[in-house]
Design a protein around this motif. Structure first.
Motif: not given
Length: 252
Positions: A28, A7-8, A11, A14-15, A75-78
């Protein structure tokens, strides 16, 4: 259920910093993912809900597929409202710049900061047959999730090239370089000819003064309103591309 480390990692995509180091990015939503699958483009991993998989049973045995529930996806979506499926892809290999110079029409962006604007500009470019966009280092990252969402499938067909914009533009020796500026000549009075590079500037400050050394002519979209003093850069890009491409097509 996804692990905390996974998950980390997802996520983190996104950066910009993580995308740059890992060379991966995310796409997505059913529509975007379906287009990528249809084109046969290579992809790394796919995280999907059971409802999405029921509509795409051909992937049920693909080892790159990870089945997730809606909580995992959130939890993983932007996205504020995650939509069934998320795909991880490898960033594109940068094309040899010498091959780009031979293109008759190239778009250049000087510090476009808003992801939504860049995504829309990519769609505009795709619509008008512009395959290459030169981007200054201050232009938002093309793999920003908001850029991908705004560009839709066009991000697969239009190649972006980041670097020192003056240095990149100086390679276009045979092109006329035109910059969109409030003080320029009306686009309705210009005689557009290829090969040509069109430069669009920052949302607030326009094209940098430093680019004047390589720009041959400033052009502008004349206003027909006494109260409005500017246009959104993505809207302006669409108008200028339509005018230039329309005029060039009529000459052929």
């Amino acid at each position: 259920m996804l692990s905390k480390n996974k998950i980390k990692l997802l996520r983190g995509l996104q950066r910009k910093k993580v995308r740059k180091s890992s060379k991966f990015y995310i796409v997505e939503g059913p529509k975007l993912v379906a287009e990528i699958l249809f084109t046969g483009a290579d992809w790394h991993e796919l995280y999907a809900t059971e409802s999405w998989l029921r509509s795409n049973p051909i992937l049920v045995n693909d080892k790159r597929l990870v089945l997730v529930n809606e909580k995992d996806l959130a939890q993983i979506s932007s996205l504020k409202s995650p939509n069934e499926v998320l795909m991880v892809l490898k960033k594109d290999t940068v094309q040899d710049f010498s091959l780009i110079v031979s293109n008759p029409f190239v778009l250049a962006l000087d510090g476009v900061n808003d992801p939504g604007n860049l995504g829309t500009i990519i769609r505009n470019a795709d619509w008008f047959g512009v395959c290459h966009i030169l981007c200054s280092l201050k232009t938002v990252d093309q793999y920003n999730p908001k850029v991908i969402q705004s560009a839709m499938g066009s991000f697969q067909r239009v190649q972006l090239h980041y670097g020192n914009l003056i240095e990149m533009l100086s390679n276009f020796k045979s092109h006329t370089i035109m910059a969109c500026d409030l003080s320029g000549t009306s686009i309705y009075e210009c005689d557009f000819k290829e090969p040509l590079v069109l430069v669009m500037g920052n949302e607030s400050h326009g094209v940098s003064d430093i680019l004047s050394a390589v720009v041959h002519q400033n052009i502008t979209i004349p206003s027909f309103s006494p109260t409005t003093d500017s246009l959104n850069v993505s809207v302006a890009t669409g108008i200028v591309l339509s005018t230039i491409k329309g005029q060039i097509k009529l000459k052929k």
